[in-house]
Design a protein around this motif. Structure first.
Motif, PDB file in Angstrom:
ATOM      1  N   PRO A 151      39.131  16.570 -25.603  1.00 50.97           N
ATOM      2  CA  PRO A 151      38.792  16.684 -24.183  1.00 50.97           C
ATOM      3  C   PRO A 151      37.289  16.580 -23.967  1.00 50.97           C
ATOM      4  O   PRO A 151      36.491  16.942 -24.825  1.00 50.97           O
ATOM      5  CB  PRO A 151      39.318  18.063 -23.801  1.00 50.97           C
ATOM      6  CG  PRO A 151      39.284  18.827 -25.086  1.00 50.97           C
ATOM      7  CD  PRO A 151      39.584  17.845 -26.171  1.00 50.97           C
ATOM      8  N   ASP A 152      36.907  16.103 -22.808  1.00 48.34           N
ATOM      9  CA  ASP A 152      35.499  16.041 -22.440  1.00 48.34           C
ATOM     10  C   ASP A 152      35.046  17.395 -21.894  1.00 48.34           C
ATOM     11  O   ASP A 152      35.790  18.068 -21.188  1.00 48.34           O
ATOM     12  CB  ASP A 152      35.264  14.983 -21.361  1.00 48.34           C
ATOM     13  CG  ASP A 152      35.224  13.581 -21.924  1.00 48.34           C
ATOM     14  OD1 ASP A 152      35.239  13.452 -23.158  1.00 48.34           O
ATOM     15  OD2 ASP A 152      35.173  12.626 -21.135  1.00 48.34           O
ATOM     16  N   ALA A 158      41.955  11.992 -15.028  1.00 47.41           N
ATOM     17  CA  ALA A 158      43.029  12.077 -16.012  1.00 47.41           C
ATOM     18  C   ALA A 158      43.704  10.740 -16.241  1.00 47.41           C
ATOM     19  O   ALA A 158      44.353  10.546 -17.262  1.00 47.41           O
ATOM     20  CB  ALA A 158      44.067  13.115 -15.569  1.00 47.41           C
ATOM     21  N   ALA A 179      42.397   9.437 -19.469  1.00 43.45           N
ATOM     22  CA  ALA A 179      42.468  10.305 -20.640  1.00 43.45           C
ATOM     23  C   ALA A 179      43.713   9.991 -21.453  1.00 43.45           C
ATOM     24  O   ALA A 179      44.773   9.713 -20.906  1.00 43.45           O
ATOM     25  CB  ALA A 179      42.497  11.762 -20.194  1.00 43.45           C
ATOM     26  N   GLU A 185      45.857  18.570 -24.880  1.00 44.28           N
ATOM     27  CA  GLU A 185      44.641  19.088 -24.267  1.00 44.28           C
ATOM     28  C   GLU A 185      44.591  18.748 -22.783  1.00 44.28           C
ATOM     29  O   GLU A 185      45.150  17.775 -22.327  1.00 44.28           O
ATOM     30  CB  GLU A 185      43.393  18.504 -24.946  1.00 44.28           C
ATOM     31  CG  GLU A 185      43.346  18.716 -26.442  1.00 44.28           C
ATOM     32  CD  GLU A 185      44.003  17.589 -27.205  1.00 44.28           C
ATOM     33  OE1 GLU A 185      44.687  16.762 -26.554  1.00 44.28           O
ATOM     34  OE2 GLU A 185      43.862  17.541 -28.431  1.00 44.28           O
ATOM     35  N   GLN A 186      43.901  19.588 -22.035  1.00 43.34           N
ATOM     36  CA  GLN A 186      43.598  19.291 -20.641  1.00 43.34           C
ATOM     37  C   GLN A 186      42.235  18.625 -20.603  1.00 43.34           C
ATOM     38  O   GLN A 186      41.215  19.235 -20.897  1.00 43.34           O
ATOM     39  CB  GLN A 186      43.577  20.582 -19.819  1.00 43.34           C
ATOM     40  CG  GLN A 186      44.915  21.263 -19.742  1.00 43.34           C
ATOM     41  CD  GLN A 186      45.924  20.427 -18.965  1.00 43.34           C
ATOM     42  OE1 GLN A 186      45.578  19.773 -17.997  1.00 43.34           O
ATOM     43  NE2 GLN A 186      47.163  20.445 -19.432  1.00 43.34           N
ATOM     44  N   TRP A 187      42.214  17.334 -20.251  1.00 43.62           N
ATOM     45  CA  TRP A 187      40.966  16.574 -20.349  1.00 43.62           C
ATOM     46  C   TRP A 187      39.927  17.076 -19.358  1.00 43.62           C
ATOM     47  O   TRP A 187      38.740  16.908 -19.594  1.00 43.62           O
ATOM     48  CB  TRP A 187      41.243  15.084 -20.120  1.00 43.62           C
ATOM     49  CG  TRP A 187      41.430  14.389 -21.406  1.00 43.62           C
ATOM     50  CD1 TRP A 187      42.471  14.524 -22.260  1.00 43.62           C
ATOM     51  CD2 TRP A 187      40.538  13.478 -22.016  1.00 43.62           C
ATOM     52  NE1 TRP A 187      42.303  13.752 -23.366  1.00 43.62           N
ATOM     53  CE2 TRP A 187      41.114  13.083 -23.237  1.00 43.62           C
ATOM     54  CE3 TRP A 187      39.310  12.935 -21.659  1.00 43.62           C
ATOM     55  CZ2 TRP A 187      40.496  12.177 -24.093  1.00 43.62           C
ATOM     56  CZ3 TRP A 187      38.709  12.028 -22.518  1.00 43.62           C
ATOM     57  CH2 TRP A 187      39.287  11.665 -23.716  1.00 43.62           C
ATOM     58  N   ASN A 237      39.342  20.022 -18.923  1.00 40.89           N
ATOM     59  CA  ASN A 237      38.774  21.185 -19.600  1.00 40.89           C
ATOM     60  C   ASN A 237      38.469  22.331 -18.630  1.00 40.89           C
ATOM     61  O   ASN A 237      37.460  23.009 -18.742  1.00 40.89           O
ATOM     62  CB  ASN A 237      37.503  20.812 -20.357  1.00 40.89           C
ATOM     63  CG  ASN A 237      37.236  21.780 -21.507  1.00 40.89           C
ATOM     64  OD1 ASN A 237      38.169  22.211 -22.177  1.00 40.89           O
ATOM     65  ND2 ASN A 237      35.968  22.097 -21.719  1.00 40.89           N
TER      66      ASN A 237
END
Length: 525
Positions: A484-485, A502, A505, A510-512, A514
């Motif tokens: 993730p970023d 998103a 992504a 993961e939740q990109w 973040n």
């Protein structure tokens, strides 16, 4: 989706849509595990070329079903190509290296290797960095190569038989070095095949490269190329310490691998992978110091000759500064300043691309761009410098058409520089004069810029990146792959605020964005 299903000639979205192309155009689902991309299935040029050998690969070409796994086959191809390169040097090996004037240039088989055996004191048993070169003066009193390359040359000198005349010893020295450099090329191609593990056959573009055949034994650059390739393979395997060790060793052999640290810094910053970056940096610094410090202590002047010689060098063959000097009729007084400013501005632009692109660029893309910037702005461009870019180009833009276009420009320049040197060094002026040489130089620059433009486009429009069309993220990214970023700027930040980020992504747990989920309100009692 394969490249044969895509229109690579289609124009990218216009400026008004650059920030928000349709997210659906970017493949985000991870590709199937344990599958290998076959170039003949997705690359039109590879598919057409495979017809010469009976069509696309069959089941016996797949991983695990034959002794001829990609690494072994690629190693064999590199050995064959390197052997052909030795044959191409045969006119020089037999006579031209040892004749005055232009014969070695007319036959396009020049090599530094035999000339430096006696020219740098190896014939007399002198030790690089410790013993002065006989008859030397000014900045060039000791060997003008980084320490690990000097050690490579010393090992070859130790293996060179001492009997016979000077010509025989120089022939042996070249042959031994050529064999050692062939081993470096094999190491490089195997490492390259393991960097993009789902795309091992892309390394065939390295194995069959014309510049490998023509320039593999012009100088000792393949040593640094092999070490840098191994470093990138370790990074792709999420082993940052070992990646740093080999990047440090590569920097001890040639200066350009130091530039690989910059792209890793930018991409680790974007992904918040500071621990891994520090591990890589520590490994690089430690390995470089381990090689260089003993020589620094033994003889500082001998160790620093490479850096002092490079600093005081003026405009030379292959550089854009040579064209400018010829056009102006005078050299630039502050050449180092101009080069420094261009490098700083160029690196800043590459860093901005790395932090602001809609989707985090791949490691190979930024690495290729920064080394290409160094090559284009350097004081000199020798033909073998194309080997620096070759593995990075294969990883950054694995398309036969584009690699072949760039290679054609490099081959033209290689033949052009040898022909021009034959013209200016021989009494009969066989070869091409200054105007045609300048044309070959411009072609080299344009060919490199062509590949740079494609890599930048792929970074800005991920759906045009052939590596990501099947849902891959960054196969050479190691810890960065599908991470993730945590820090973005520019376009990426705008997309994040618009909640369309998103779409770029890769799919994963993961939740990109973040961003932690909002806490649920407490129940009233």
């Amino acid at each position: 989706m394969t490249s044969s299903d895509r229109d690579e000639t289609a124009a990218p979205p216009g400026p008004g849509t650059a920030a928000r192309p349709a997210p659906a155009a970017v493949a985000t689902a991870a590709p199937p595990a344990n599958t290998v991309v076959v170039p003949a299935d997705e690359d039109p040029v590879a598919a057409a070329g495979s017809e010469v050998f009976g069509g696309p690969p069959g089941r016996r070409a797949l991983l695990g079903l034959s002794w001829w796994v990609p690494a072994r086959f690629l190693a064999l191809v590199v050995i064959v190509v390197s052997a052909l390169g030795m044959v191409q040097k045969l006119p020089c090996y037999e006579q031209a290296w040892f004749q005055p004037g232009s014969p070695q240039y007319i036959h396009a088989c020049y090599s530094d290797l035999p000339h430096l055996y006696s020219g740098r004191g190896f014939e007399a048993g002198l030790h690089p960095y410790l013993d002065r070169i006989p008859g030397s003066s000014g900045d060039l009193q000791y060997l003008e190569y980084p320490v690990l390359t000097g050690l490579f040359m010393q090992v070859a000198a130790w293996l060179t038989p001492g009997g016979g005349d000077q010509q025989s010893q120089e022939q042996w020295f070249w042959a031994i070095n050529a064999g050692m450099l062939m081993a470096c090329a094999v190491i490089a191609v195997v490492a390259l095949s393991r960097t993009h593990r789902r795309r091992p056959w892309d390394a065939m573009m390295f194995a069959l490269a014309p510049v490998l055949l023509l320039n593999g034994t012009v100088n000792w650059d393949l040593l640094a190329v092999a070490l840098a390739a191994v470093g990138m393979a370790w990074w792709a395997g999420s082993r940052p310490v070992w990646a740093g060790v080999f990047i440090g060793l590569a920097t001890a052999a040639k200066l350009y691998p130091l530039l690989l640290i910059g792209p890793l810094l930018v991409l680790c910053w974007r992904a918040g992978k500071w621990r891994e970056f520090r591990a890589m940096l520590g490994g690089a610094v430690g390995a470089w110091l381990l090689v260089d410090v003993p020589v620094m202590i033994a003889n500082w002047q001998g160790w620093s000759t490479f850096y002092v010689f490079s600093k005081h060098r003026g405009e030379d063959y292959g550089s854009i500064w040579l064209l400018l000097m010829r056009w102006r009729g005078a050299a630039l007084a502050d050449l180092d300043l101009y080069i420094g400013v261009l490098m700083v501005l160029g690196c800043a632009a590459i860093a901005w691309l790395g932090l602001s692109a809609p989707r985090r660029p791949r490691v190979a893309q930024l690495a290729f761009l920064v080394v290409a910037l160094f090559v284009l702005t350097n004081k000199v461009y020798s033909p073998q410098y194309s080997l620096w870019l070759l593995p990075l180009a294969v990883l950054a833009r694995p398309r036969w058409r584009d690699i072949l276009i760039w290679q054609a420009c490099e081959v033209l320049y290689t033949l052009g520089i040898w022909s021009h040197l034959g013209y200016v060094t021989g009494p009969k002026q066989h070869g091409i004069g200054e105007p045609w040489y300048n044309f070959a130089l411009v072609v080299h620059v344009l060919g490199t810029l062509y590949l740079v433009a494609l890599v930048v486009r792929d970074a800005l429009y991920p759906d045009r990146d052939p590596v990501r069309w099947d849902g891959s993220d960054d196969p050479s990214g190691g810890v960065l792959d599908r991470a993730p970023d945590v820090f973005v700027i520019g376009t990426a930040r705008y997309l994040r605020e618009e909640e369309s980020y998103a779409g770029y992504a890769p799919a994963g747990p993961e939740q990109w964005l973040n961003e932690p989920p909002a806490p649920e309100p407490a129940e009233k009692r």
